[in-house]
Design a protein around this motif. Structure first.
Motif, PDB file in Angstrom:
ATOM      1  N   LEU A  26      30.448  22.607  70.683  1.00  0.00           N
ATOM      2  CA  LEU A  26      31.864  22.601  71.054  1.00  0.00           C
ATOM      3  C   LEU A  26      32.619  23.711  70.332  1.00  0.00           C
ATOM      4  N   ARG A  29      32.147  27.087  71.812  1.00  0.00           N
ATOM      5  CA  ARG A  29      32.914  27.300  73.043  1.00  0.00           C
ATOM      6  C   ARG A  29      34.400  27.489  72.797  1.00  0.00           C
ATOM      7  N   THR A  30      34.995  26.599  71.997  1.00  0.00           N
ATOM      8  CA  THR A  30      36.462  26.577  71.906  1.00  0.00           C
ATOM      9  C   THR A  30      37.017  26.848  70.519  1.00  0.00           C
ATOM     10  N   ALA A  34      40.376  23.478  67.542  1.00  0.00           N
ATOM     11  CA  ALA A  34      40.641  22.520  68.618  1.00  0.00           C
ATOM     12  C   ALA A  34      39.719  21.306  68.587  1.00  0.00           C
ATOM     13  N   GLN A  39      36.186  14.276  70.886  1.00  0.00           N
ATOM     14  CA  GLN A  39      35.388  15.202  71.711  1.00  0.00           C
ATOM     15  C   GLN A  39      33.908  15.123  71.325  1.00  0.00           C
ATOM     16  N   LYS A  99      32.713  32.154  66.578  1.00  0.00           N
ATOM     17  CA  LYS A  99      33.551  30.971  66.335  1.00  0.00           C
ATOM     18  C   LYS A  99      32.964  30.105  65.224  1.00  0.00           C
TER      19      LYS A  99
END
Length: 185
Positions: A26, A29-30, A34, A39, A99
């Motif tokens: 996750l 990706r983001t 966030a 999630q 990230k």
């Protein structure tokens, strides 16, 4: 006698490990900013409350992901044979995992002593750097300063490159530039 339908959120297996893996995906990706515990729970099919059996809070999830990332980077750096090779491996890891690297560099060093696994993983990266960038005749303060210089140069170069501030034609050019800087050239 009718049977009760199975709960969709019940799982066997290593929920903690699965949660860390899902959180890393996750984040890739983001970004880590966030990420929510809900999630992560949804991604592995458990109730979000059940993750609190494994993690105190969202920050603990982020620390666990960062711990695994630092450990992975430390393993990559173990086979570095020179300062230039260390820089290349470090920079390529950061750029391939932008990230995740942002998460890693967001962890406050001052609180790492409260998280021994994270502290140990970070120190593995530092130890591999000290093997190549310092000498045994240096004082501990000189060794610390040398590694701080390496990390400041790496972090600054990576940050400026990914933001489009550095006018370098490629990742290889960035590696060459940072390798020259950390080698004192």
């Amino acid at each position: 006698m009718p049977t009760k339908p199975r709960r969709k959120t019940y799982r066997h297996g290593n929920v903690k490990a699965e949660a860390i893996t899902a959180a890393a995906r996750l984040i890739a990706r983001t970004g880590h900013e966030a990420l929510s515990v809900r999630q992560v729970a949804d991604a592995i099919g458990v109730a979000h409350r059940s993750l609190y059996n494994h993690f105190a809070d969202r920050e603990a999830v982020l620390d666990a992901v960062a711990t695994e990332a630092f450990a992975r980077l430390g393993e990559i750096l173990k086979s570095a044979e020179s300062k230039e090779d260390y820089t290349a491996r470090y920079v390529r890891f950061a750029l391939a995992n932008r990230k995740l690297y942002a998460l890693m560099t967001s962890r406050p060093h001052a609180t790492m002593k409260l998280n021994p696994p994270l502290q140990s993983a970070v120190h593995q990266v530092i130890t591999e750097g000290m093997r190549l960038f310092t000498t045994s005749d240096q004082t501990s303060a000189e060794r610390r300063r040398a590694m701080m210089k390496v990390f400041i140069i790496h972090f600054g170069g990576i940050t400026q490159y990914t933001a489009g501030i550095l006018d370098l034609p490629s990742e290889d050019a960035l590696v060459a530039e940072l390798a020259a800087m950390t080698a004192g050239r």
